[in-house]
Scaffold this motif. Structure first.
Motif, PDB file in Angstrom:
ATOM      1  N   GLU A 131       1.074  -1.140   0.174  1.00 53.38           N
ATOM      2  CA  GLU A 131       0.152   0.041  -0.047  1.00 53.38           C
ATOM      3  C   GLU A 131       0.791   1.373   0.025  1.00 53.38           C
ATOM      4  N   ASN A 132       0.360   2.223  -0.805  1.00 56.53           N
ATOM      5  CA  ASN A 132       0.996   3.801  -0.911  1.00 56.53           C
ATOM      6  C   ASN A 132       2.464   3.425  -1.092  1.00 56.53           C
ATOM      7  N   LEU A 133       2.998   2.647  -1.898  1.00 56.53           N
ATOM      8  CA  LEU A 133       4.579   2.611  -2.142  1.00 56.53           C
ATOM      9  C   LEU A 133       5.026   4.168  -2.945  1.00 56.53           C
ATOM     10  N   PRO A 134       6.188   4.518  -2.272  1.00 59.36           N
ATOM     11  CA  PRO A 134       6.599   5.936  -2.777  1.00 59.36           C
ATOM     12  C   PRO A 134       7.085   5.957  -4.219  1.00 59.36           C
ATOM     13  N   GLU A 135       6.281   6.319  -5.135  1.00 61.28           N
ATOM     14  CA  GLU A 135       6.978   6.585  -6.434  1.00 61.28           C
ATOM     15  C   GLU A 135       8.038   7.505  -6.615  1.00 61.28           C
ATOM     16  N   GLY A 136       8.915   6.847  -7.237  1.00 62.02           N
ATOM     17  CA  GLY A 136      10.251   7.593  -7.542  1.00 62.02           C
ATOM     18  C   GLY A 136      11.146   7.441  -6.641  1.00 62.02           C
ATOM     19  N   ARG A 137      10.986   6.412  -5.526  1.00 57.58           N
ATOM     20  CA  ARG A 137      11.927   6.252  -4.336  1.00 57.58           C
ATOM     21  C   ARG A 137      12.474   4.759  -4.527  1.00 57.58           C
ATOM     22  N   ARG A 138      13.695   4.601  -3.794  1.00 59.58           N
ATOM     23  CA  ARG A 138      14.225   3.342  -3.675  1.00 59.58           C
ATOM     24  C   ARG A 138      13.737   2.481  -2.371  1.00 59.58           C
ATOM     25  N   ILE A 139      13.180   1.341  -2.645  1.00 61.98           N
ATOM     26  CA  ILE A 139      12.723   0.618  -1.579  1.00 61.98           C
ATOM     27  C   ILE A 139      13.312  -0.710  -1.426  1.00 61.98           C
ATOM     28  N   ALA A 140      13.052  -1.580  -0.372  1.00 65.58           N
ATOM     29  CA  ALA A 140      13.583  -2.989  -0.666  1.00 65.58           C
ATOM     30  C   ALA A 140      12.292  -3.815  -0.855  1.00 65.58           C
ATOM     31  N   VAL A 141      12.663  -4.711  -1.693  1.00 62.65           N
ATOM     32  CA  VAL A 141      11.236  -5.531  -2.029  1.00 62.65           C
ATOM     33  C   VAL A 141      11.898  -7.002  -1.724  1.00 62.65           C
ATOM     34  N   ARG A 142      10.542  -7.944  -1.493  1.00 63.06           N
ATOM     35  CA  ARG A 142      11.015  -9.460  -1.288  1.00 63.06           C
ATOM     36  C   ARG A 142      10.300 -10.145  -2.408  1.00 63.06           C
ATOM     37  N   LEU A 143      11.121 -11.134  -3.115  1.00 65.74           N
ATOM     38  CA  LEU A 143      10.803 -12.070  -4.044  1.00 65.74           C
ATOM     39  C   LEU A 143       9.669 -13.041  -3.312  1.00 65.74           C
ATOM     40  N   THR A 144       8.459 -12.927  -3.876  1.00 65.24           N
ATOM     41  CA  THR A 144       7.603 -13.983  -3.118  1.00 65.24           C
ATOM     42  C   THR A 144       6.843 -15.211  -4.118  1.00 65.24           C
ATOM     43  N   ALA A 145       7.414 -15.154  -5.466  1.00 63.53           N
ATOM     44  CA  ALA A 145       6.995 -16.120  -6.215  1.00 63.53           C
ATOM     45  C   ALA A 145       7.553 -16.153  -7.561  1.00 63.53           C
ATOM     46  N   VAL A 146       7.808 -17.170  -8.162  1.00 66.15           N
ATOM     47  CA  VAL A 146       8.498 -17.329  -9.623  1.00 66.15           C
ATOM     48  C   VAL A 146       7.705 -18.397 -10.391  1.00 66.15           C
ATOM     49  N   ASP A 147       7.349 -18.092 -11.445  1.00 66.08           N
ATOM     50  CA  ASP A 147       6.562 -19.157 -12.157  1.00 66.08           C
ATOM     51  C   ASP A 147       7.163 -19.250 -13.699  1.00 66.08           C
ATOM     52  N   VAL A 148       8.180 -20.039 -13.767  1.00 67.44           N
ATOM     53  CA  VAL A 148       8.931 -19.826 -15.126  1.00 67.44           C
ATOM     54  C   VAL A 148       8.091 -20.250 -16.264  1.00 67.44           C
ATOM     55  N   ASP A 149       7.246 -21.201 -16.119  1.00 66.81           N
ATOM     56  CA  ASP A 149       6.317 -21.640 -17.281  1.00 66.81           C
ATOM     57  C   ASP A 149       5.440 -20.513 -17.654  1.00 66.81           C
ATOM     58  N   LYS A 150       4.970 -19.733 -16.683  1.00 67.80           N
ATOM     59  CA  LYS A 150       4.077 -18.742 -16.929  1.00 67.80           C
ATOM     60  C   LYS A 150       4.703 -17.389 -17.257  1.00 67.80           C
ATOM     61  N   ARG A 151       6.015 -17.337 -16.936  1.00 67.60           N
ATOM     62  CA  ARG A 151       6.880 -16.209 -17.097  1.00 67.60           C
ATOM     63  C   ARG A 151       6.502 -15.157 -16.244  1.00 67.60           C
ATOM     64  N   LYS A 152       6.297 -15.363 -15.018  1.00 66.96           N
ATOM     65  CA  LYS A 152       5.773 -14.356 -13.905  1.00 66.96           C
ATOM     66  C   LYS A 152       6.682 -14.342 -12.632  1.00 66.96           C
TER      67      LYS A 152
END
Length: 463
Positions: A436-457
């Motif tokens: 929610e309300n992520l600060p546009e134009g700013r650097r933030i830390a993010v966590r990778l929650t899922a990878v689906d190679v077959d669906k390219r997501k």
């Protein structure tokens, strides 16, 4: 760059999914093999301009060379000679090559190879402006004043011979080949004029896919000064061609309506939210030209500005001018006329310009094709965009496979209420991030929650 865990088979599954052709029909190949052996291709009524010291300037390794250039100083400013591969010399109207090129629309570029518009015997051989080879060309002569403004233009068929194949990687922008020694000056003048015209050019770096051993890799490549200057010569020619066609009331333009007031108000609000000082009376073009592309808020604003470029299309006309004849992103009327090896529209637009410049009737085969070209080109543009995105998405998924739970630094490019578009610093992945309300134009830390190679997501959340 960062290495990937690519799956066996590379992009074969993606090619099958989009039903991309693997080769040309035998009839197309047979016609191409026949026409390249036909001496009449070079024996037509053409001016002999093989003594011009033209050079090509392309990405390293390119074989489908559409353009060769010579820039000279003149008493009043500059003279640009711009030779464009003449595909019409090889493509019989209504023949197998013509029909197949209309079906394809343009060359598609994938990391593991191209899906060419024309058979390689043409696109990488007889039609390509390879050094030392006599080639049929559509030769533009463009006269500019000392400020880089176009004074007049003419175009005619000619025989040309490129003297050298230059590439961006090995060319020194300070000590350029004598044939393009004036390119930095002309390119800079044209870019200054573009800002004054109101051209909208977000300085987003190109994301690239390359090979590293047996893996595919993601990389970021900012546009170099040399590429920007060279692009101005192509844009200059496209604007000259558009003006010819508008004056003759027949042609094929690349058009984009002016943004409406609501969109501009939204963009101003986005600039304020990013802390960008947008002074009253400053155009979008002037603002973009003054931003530092290295700053995260600039990257976010560039992304926001791409909204102004939505809705571009192709407009054909014959006898009556359409309501919109300009391209708002360029700030002037514009036509594709400089890449006929790689793009269908250019062959027809160039043919119209040659006829108009000579004061002759437009050939019936070019006139008859006008009504269908906008739809054909729009369809091929859509496919090209989808294929490019799918390739990037696939390599992103390969790159991040097995890294679920890791934390990355990212820039928020465009934020909505509960999610945002982000770009990782390393690897250069662009993806959606929940929060929610992520600060546009700013650097933030993010966590990778899922990878689906077959669906390219891939999916992220704020860390």
């Amino acid at each position: 760059m960062t290495s990937t865990n690519s799956a066996d088979g590379g992009f074969a599954r993606l090619r099958a999914e989009f039903e991309l052709p693997e080769d040309f029909h035998p009839s197309v190949l047979a016609e191409a093999e026949t026409v390249v052996m036909d001496p009449s291709v070079l024996a037509a009524d053409r001016a002999d301009e093989t003594d011009l010291p033209l050079v090509t300037l392309d990405p390293a390794g390119a074989k489908d060379l559409d353009q060769a250039v010579l820039i000279e100083r003149s008493a009043g400013g500059f003279r640009v000679r711009y030779a464009i591969a003449d595909l019409a010399a090889f493509v019989a109207p209504g023949g197998p090559i013509d029909r197949e090129s209309r079906r394809r629309g343009q060359t598609l570029y994938l990391p593991d190879g191209t899906v060419p518009l024309h058979p390689p015997v043409l696109s990488e051989g007889a039609a390509s402006l390879l050094p030392g080879e006599i080639r049929p060309a559509v030769l533009w002569t463009l006269h500019l004043d000392r400020d880089g403004e176009l004074l007049d233009a003419e175009v005619r068929r000619a025989l040309v011979r490129s003297t050298e194949q230059l590439d961006y990687a090995s060319s020194d922008p300070v000590a350029l080949h004598p044939s393009i020694a004036a390119l930095p000056e002309v390119g800079t003048l044209r870019r200054e004029l573009a800002v004054r015209r109101g051209a909208v050019e977000p300085q987003l770096p190109d994301r690239m896919i390359g090979a590293n051993g047996g893996d595919w890799v993601l990389g970021m490549r900012p546009r170099t000064r040399l590429e920007a200057w060279n692009a101005e010569i192509s844009l200059l020619t496209g604007m000259a061609g558009a003006r010819m066609m508008i004056d003759a009331k027949i042609g094929l333009l690349r058009t984009l309506p002016e943004p409406d007031a609501e969109t501009l108000d939204w963009l101003r609000g986005a600039g304020r939210a990013l802390g960008i000082d947008w002074a009253s009376g400053t155009s979008v073009a002037e603002l973009l030209a003054g931003l530092d592309p290295r700053q995260p808020e600039s990257m976010a604003f560039y992304t926001d500005t791409t909204r102004l470029l939505r809705g571009a299309g192709y407009t054909s006309f014959d006898g009556e001018l359409p309501e919109t004849v300009t391209h708002a992103g360029i700030g002037a009327p514009y036509a594709h006329v400089t890449a006929p090896i790689r793009r269908l529209a250019d062959r027809f637009a160039a043919e119209i310009c040659v006829a108009v410049s000579a004061g002759e009737p437009v050939p019936a085969w070019a006139r008859d094709a006008l009504a269908g070209l906008p739809g054909q080109m729009s369809a091929s543009d859509l496919l090209a965009a989808r294929v490019e995105k799918a390739c990037l998405d696939q390599v992103e998924a390969w790159t991040l496979a097995g890294r679920t739970g890791e934390t990355f630094e990212a820039v928020v490019l465009r934020a909505e209420e509960n999610r945002a578009e982000i770009m990782l610093a390393d690897p250069p992945v662009m993806a959606k991030c929940a929060g929610e309300n992520l600060p546009e134009g700013r650097r933030i830390a993010v966590r990778l929650t899922a990878v689906d190679v077959d669906k390219r997501k891939v999916s992220f959340e704020r860390a």
